[in-house]
Design an enzyme around this catalytic site. Structure first.
Site, PDB file in Angstrom:
ATOM      1  N   ASP A  41      56.828  72.606  11.252  1.00 13.52           N
ATOM      2  CA  ASP A  41      57.280  73.055  12.556  1.00 13.52           C
ATOM      3  C   ASP A  41      56.256  73.870  13.337  1.00 13.52           C
ATOM      4  O   ASP A  41      56.005  73.630  14.526  1.00 13.52           O
ATOM      5  CB  ASP A  41      58.520  73.926  12.315  1.00 13.52           C
ATOM      6  CG  ASP A  41      59.625  73.526  13.235  1.00 13.52           C
ATOM      7  OD1 ASP A  41      59.708  72.320  13.535  1.00 13.52           O
ATOM      8  OD2 ASP A  41      60.363  74.436  13.666  1.00 13.52           O
ATOM      9  N   LEU A  42      55.682  74.836  12.645  1.00 19.46           N
ATOM     10  CA  LEU A  42      54.727  75.724  13.314  1.00 19.46           C
ATOM     11  C   LEU A  42      53.492  74.958  13.757  1.00 19.46           C
ATOM     12  O   LEU A  42      52.987  75.114  14.877  1.00 19.46           O
ATOM     13  CB  LEU A  42      54.319  76.856  12.356  1.00 19.46           C
ATOM     14  CG  LEU A  42      53.422  77.908  12.972  1.00 19.46           C
ATOM     15  CD1 LEU A  42      54.240  78.835  13.865  1.00 19.46           C
ATOM     16  CD2 LEU A  42      52.725  78.737  11.891  1.00 19.46           C
ATOM     17  N   TYR A 210      52.196  88.239  17.298  1.00 15.38           N
ATOM     18  CA  TYR A 210      52.370  89.199  18.388  1.00 15.38           C
ATOM     19  C   TYR A 210      51.037  89.845  18.776  1.00 15.38           C
ATOM     20  O   TYR A 210      50.835  90.215  19.918  1.00 15.38           O
ATOM     21  CB  TYR A 210      53.435  90.245  18.034  1.00 15.38           C
ATOM     22  CG  TYR A 210      54.762  89.852  18.642  1.00 15.38           C
ATOM     23  CD1 TYR A 210      55.357  88.648  18.271  1.00 15.38           C
ATOM     24  CD2 TYR A 210      55.376  90.621  19.616  1.00 15.38           C
ATOM     25  CE1 TYR A 210      56.532  88.226  18.856  1.00 15.38           C
ATOM     26  CE2 TYR A 210      56.555  90.215  20.204  1.00 15.38           C
ATOM     27  CZ  TYR A 210      57.123  89.013  19.827  1.00 15.38           C
ATOM     28  OH  TYR A 210      58.276  88.593  20.426  1.00 15.38           O
ATOM     29  N   ASP A 267      62.088  89.662   9.411  1.00 16.46           N
ATOM     30  CA  ASP A 267      61.556  88.567  10.225  1.00 16.46           C
ATOM     31  C   ASP A 267      60.710  89.078  11.389  1.00 16.46           C
ATOM     32  O   ASP A 267      59.631  88.546  11.653  1.00 16.46           O
ATOM     33  CB  ASP A 267      62.714  87.702  10.744  1.00 16.46           C
ATOM     34  CG  ASP A 267      62.238  86.432  11.434  1.00 16.46           C
ATOM     35  OD1 ASP A 267      61.251  85.846  10.957  1.00 16.46           O
ATOM     36  OD2 ASP A 267      62.834  86.023  12.443  1.00 16.46           O
ATOM     37  N   HIS A 272      56.021  92.162  13.704  1.00 12.78           N
ATOM     38  CA  HIS A 272      55.732  92.172  15.144  1.00 12.78           C
ATOM     39  C   HIS A 272      56.029  93.526  15.796  1.00 12.78           C
ATOM     40  O   HIS A 272      55.200  94.098  16.503  1.00 12.78           O
ATOM     41  CB  HIS A 272      56.562  91.126  15.891  1.00 12.78           C
ATOM     42  CG  HIS A 272      56.493  89.747  15.297  1.00 12.78           C
ATOM     43  ND1 HIS A 272      55.368  89.258  14.685  1.00 12.78           N
ATOM     44  CD2 HIS A 272      57.413  88.747  15.235  1.00 12.78           C
ATOM     45  CE1 HIS A 272      55.608  88.018  14.279  1.00 12.78           C
ATOM     46  NE2 HIS A 272      56.843  87.697  14.600  1.00 12.78           N
TER      47      HIS A 272
HETATM   48  C1  BG6 Z   1      58.805  84.729  14.599  1.00 12.99           C
HETATM   49  C2  BG6 Z   1      60.138  84.853  13.943  1.00 12.99           C
HETATM   50  O1  BG6 Z   1      57.838  85.372  13.826  1.00 12.99           O
HETATM   51  O2  BG6 Z   1      58.869  85.340  15.869  1.00 12.99           O
HETATM   52  C3  BG6 Z   1      61.184  84.181  14.801  1.00 12.99           C
HETATM   53  O3  BG6 Z   1      60.099  84.250  12.667  1.00 12.99           O
HETATM   54  C4  BG6 Z   1      61.156  84.741  16.187  1.00 12.99           C
HETATM   55  O4  BG6 Z   1      62.458  84.334  14.234  1.00 12.99           O
HETATM   56  C5  BG6 Z   1      59.763  84.713  16.754  1.00 12.99           C
HETATM   57  O5  BG6 Z   1      62.001  83.930  16.981  1.00 12.99           O
HETATM   58  C6  BG6 Z   1      59.674  85.421  18.082  1.00 12.99           C
HETATM   59  O6  BG6 Z   1      58.432  85.161  18.649  1.00 12.99           O
HETATM   60  P1  BG6 Z   1      58.265  84.936  20.206  1.00 12.99           P
HETATM   61  O7  BG6 Z   1      56.805  84.716  20.367  1.00 12.99           O
HETATM   62  O8  BG6 Z   1      59.106  83.765  20.598  1.00 12.99           O
HETATM   63  O9  BG6 Z   1      58.748  86.203  20.838  1.00 12.99           O
END
Ligand code: BG6
Length: 791
Positions: A41-42, A210, A267, A272
């Site tokens: 997915d990533l 992030y 998570d 982040h």
């Molecule tokens: C990911 C988490 O690291 O960051 C997700 O695993 C989350 O659950 C996502 O939705 C949020 O990232 P962004 O860039 O969409 O704010």
């Protein structure tokens, strides 16, 4: 063919920028990029696009590339899947469609799928790279492995890379890892040491995407650039509160096998949001690109963060989550998951600069909007009587807006009543034309707004840093462990807490609103929605407080907060009735930690409690000076008495210290207390006695096997405790059972076992002293919270 492609690309990309100098650029040559998990997915969403951009931007630096998508599936099956993904990469706006088509075609030609399952697969890959280098007469620059696979496979893959796939002749090796890096401090430590046995620290790149977001990576540069405005106000005297918010509208369907083991704190908060908190609070480094200096400044903040306990967090779970778990994990209908999909956490930094400044971290799935930001809200000492719209009456805040939400684009916003910020030239620009939107309570025209000149995707940004060997936007082992050290105790203390269930989206209403009380955080609304099945089927509808029977006496049960509220209300009702009928209320209170919540509730909410007519007695006392922290009286004083208006002659501490010594029989302290009681309390019958129960079944200071347990003629005795301090003074069962009302408060999951046992045992005061509590004429009520009742 390869050489042809290379030459073609050099020509094609000659006008494209080379970017910063770095390891990759220093030694041009051939680069092999291997995405392990290349069809996942990533990879599909971000990584291939990021590598395509790297490829487009870097070829003119003299590098050639091969790209491998690796996975467990055989090549025949996965190759078409990979190529579907690759075909979807896109060029930036300034690239013409023809050139874009050509670039994509070359990128596809340089890419292939390889099964990467066994040691031999990695050996074969190494052989393949070597052969290709020889055939094309190329020097190797390096190998970049991007592990986009579940974390439990990292150590094994790192080992395979180390033993079979290292590059030779001084070419570099870079291994990129995606979170989760462990699920707590210990597992992160184990993983770090496993990886450390295969990879050097400088070879590892732990990604936190992030840190690749333009707004996040510009927080420190912004703070430095605007130092002259910020230095005087970036402190407790001016900052009201810091909020770091990541709201999402999506659920976690399809990701449950991962998510259910992690939850929102692991998570996004441990990584982040913690990183954002660091960027906002660390001392700005002299040199923003000094990885070491930034790390040291982060570690400084980590070490000053106050521990996060249960009172610093609230958790929630969206209603449909339970069914999603049952479906995706093949669980039965009665399976309940406690994994939080929403959390709000209150942090404080114990440093002179930030003392008392609340730092609120909030994130959740299935909320009303998708938005991410960090807001620093400043205090205002201006009272506006009339012109609320004039600029000095408006909130003063700086908002680091990561994206989505009303504004959509990432931006840094500074209220116009603060200062006009400087912008980072070449990368950021000031925006003066605004859509008609509001951001966090202010129309956008009330802010100075700056935004990146060119928006870049976080992954593409970080991939270019990896390639250039710029490590300051990646998570070092020390940084990682410091973060887990902060979060692990909280995660353990929440492990068996029930999250508040929320319906999702706009229907959440005010259900997840947060209340900050000093260092503690709670939900603002008290109503707790508990579905009957969450209660193990013991209730018939959503409720707050449950009434029932326990050991043939009355029982009230609820979540801790509601339970304490109810007990305090019952106590006040009893006090008012006693004062009405007899003009006085005699209350005997226990020590220990369980009643503290009750004391707080009474002192902070029961302003009409008739304290002036209340006499406070002690159920028991430890034989220590009353000024010691261990003293029950000291605790009662600190948590209740000093906060309420009670005449001091209505307070009756137990005389444990007489003749400058503690609890000596001959000094007659117990008898003195009994006499005092006889003189003041009608018929020596307290109106209300509040008791707790110890893990061993003791109550007051009446312990299993204690001689005093049968001496019911005395009202007060000296006793021996199995734990320190051993000597105690206590009311006897005789005194307790003469009371008109006895409340037994039991809270916390640690007491669940005890409650289960007590529900079964017969009266046996010698073994279970608590079973001797049986008011002769009065009423006994058990107050047991859900944690203790259902574990
Ligand atoms: C990911 C988490 O690291 O960051 C997700 O695993 C989350 O659950 C996502 O939705 C949020 O990232 P962004 O860039 O969409 O704010």
């Amino acid at each position: 063919m390869f050489v042809t492609v290379f030459l073609l690309l050099v020509a094609l990309c000659s006008q494209m920028g080379n970017g910063d100098g770095g390891e990759g650029a220093q030694r041009p040559g051939h680069v092999s990029v291997i995405i392990v998990g290349g069809t996942g997915d990533l990879a599909k969403k971000y990584l291939w696009q990021g590598f395509f951009e790297l490829y487009v931007n870097r070829v003119s630096g003299g590098n050639t590339f091969s790209f491998y998508g690796g996975g467990l599936s055989p090549a025949e099956k996965a190759t078409p899947v990979l190529f579907e993904i690759l075909k979807a990469v896109s060029c930036s706006k300034d690239v013409s469609p023809e050139r874009c088509a050509l670039l994509k075609e070359q990128f596809l030609r340089l890419s292939q799928y390889r099964q990467l399952k066994t040691q031999e697969d990695y050996q074969d890959l190494a052989k393949h790279i070597k052969k290709q280098l020889q055939e094309e007469g190329m020097t190797e620059a390096g190998r970049l492995f991007y592990l986009s696979v579940p974390a439990f496979t990292y150590a094994d893959i790192a080992e395979k890379i180390n033993s079979s796939c290292r590059s030779a002749n001084g070419a570099w090796l870079k291994v990129v890892l995606e979170k989760p890096f462990g699920h707590d401090f210990r597992s992160a430590q184990v993983l770090a040491s496993q990886l450390g046995s295969s990879l050097k620290d400088e070879e590892m790149y732990r990604i936190d995407h992030y840190l690749g977001k333009q707004v996040v990576s510009n927080i420190l540069p912004f703070r430095i650039k605007n130092r002259k405005f910020l230095d005087p106000i970036w402190n407790k005297h001016h900052i009201e509160r810091v909020e770091i918010v990541l709201k999402e509208t999506l659920d976690v369907k399809g990701r449950i096998p991962f998510y259910d083991q992690y939850g929102v704190i692991r998570d996004v908060m441990q990584n982040h949001m913690t990183e954002v908190m660091m960027m906002l609070t660390i001392k700005p480094p002299m040199n923003v690109s000094s990885r070491e200096e930034v790390l040291q400044n982060k570690l400084q903040i980590f070490s000053s963060l106050l521990p996060l306990g249960k009172n610093q967090a609230v958790i929630g779970q969206y209603r449909a989550y339970k069914t999603e778990v049952q479906q995706e994990l093949n669980k039965t209908k009665d399976h309940v998951s406690l994994t939080p999909t929403f959390a709000a956490v209150l942090a404080h930094i114990d440093e002179a600069r930030y003392e008392g400044v609340p730092i609120l971290l909030i994130s959740g799935k299935m909320l009303d909007e998708r938005v991410g930001y960090a807001r620093v809200l400043f205090k205002s000492d201006i009272f506006c009587l009339q012109n609320h719209n004039s600029v000095h009456c408006k909130p003063k805040q700086i908002v680091f807006y990561f994206g989505h939400g009303s504004l959509k684009d990432p931006a840094i916003l500074v209220s116009k009543n603060l200062f006009k910020p400087a912008v980072t030239e070449n990368e950021w620009k000031e925006v003066t034309e605004h859509p008609d939107v509001s951001v966090l309570g202010l129309p956008i025209s009330d802010y100075y707004v700056q935004t990146p000149i060119e928006q870049r995707e976080a992954y593409a940004e970080l991939i270019s840093h990896i390639f250039a060997g710029r490590k300051n936007n990646f998570i070092s082992t020390e940084n990682l462990l410091a973060s887990w050290a902060l979060w692990t105790p909280l995660l353990s203390s929440l492990a068996s807490s029930f999250p508040r269930i929320y319906p999702g989206g706009a229907d959440n209403g005010g259900l997840l609103d947060i209340l900050l009380k000093g260092k503690d955080i709670s939900y603002n609304s008290r109503a707790v929605i508990i579905s009957p099945d969450q209660m193990g089927g013991s209730s018939t509808n959503g409720f707050q407080v449950m009434q029932g029977k326990f050991r043939s006496a009355d029982m009230v049960s609820a979540w801790a907060e509601e339970l304490v509220e109810r007990l305090a209300a019952d106590m006040q009702e009893a006090a008012e009735a006693a004062v009405r009928e007899e003009g006085v209320f005699h209350l005997a209170l226990s020590g220990g930690s369980t009643p503290l919540a009750l004391f707080h509730r009474l002192s902070q909410h029961h302003f009409s409690f008739p304290w002036r007519r209340t006499h406070v007695w002690m159920v028991d006392e430890r034989c220590v000076p009353l000024t010691e922290l261990e003293s029950n009286f000291r605790s009662l004083h600190d948590h209740l008495l000093q906060h309420v208006r009670i005449p001091y002659y209505n307070i009756h501490p137990m005389p444990v210290q007489l003749n400058q010594r503690l609890c000596v029989e001959e000094d007659g302290g117990a008898l003195m207390y009994e006499r005092e009681l006889g003189k003041s309390v009608n018929d020596t019958s307290f109106h209300f006695v509040m008791l707790g129960v110890g893990y061993d079944g003791h109550t007051a200071s009446l312990f299993p096997g204690g001689k005093a347990n049968e001496l019911n003629e005395s009202l007060v005795v000296l006793t021996e405790s199995p734990v320190k301090p051993h000597q105690r003074m206590s009311l006897t069962f005789g005194a307790i059972n003469r009371a008109r009302r006895v409340a037994l408060l039991v809270m916390g999951k640690g007491k669940h076992e005890l409650i289960t046992q007590l529900s079964r045992v017969k009266d046996n005061p010698d073994k279970w002293p608590i079973t001797a509590v049986k008011p002769v004429k009065g009423r006994l009520v058990w107050y047991i919270d859900y944690d203790a009742l259902i574990g």
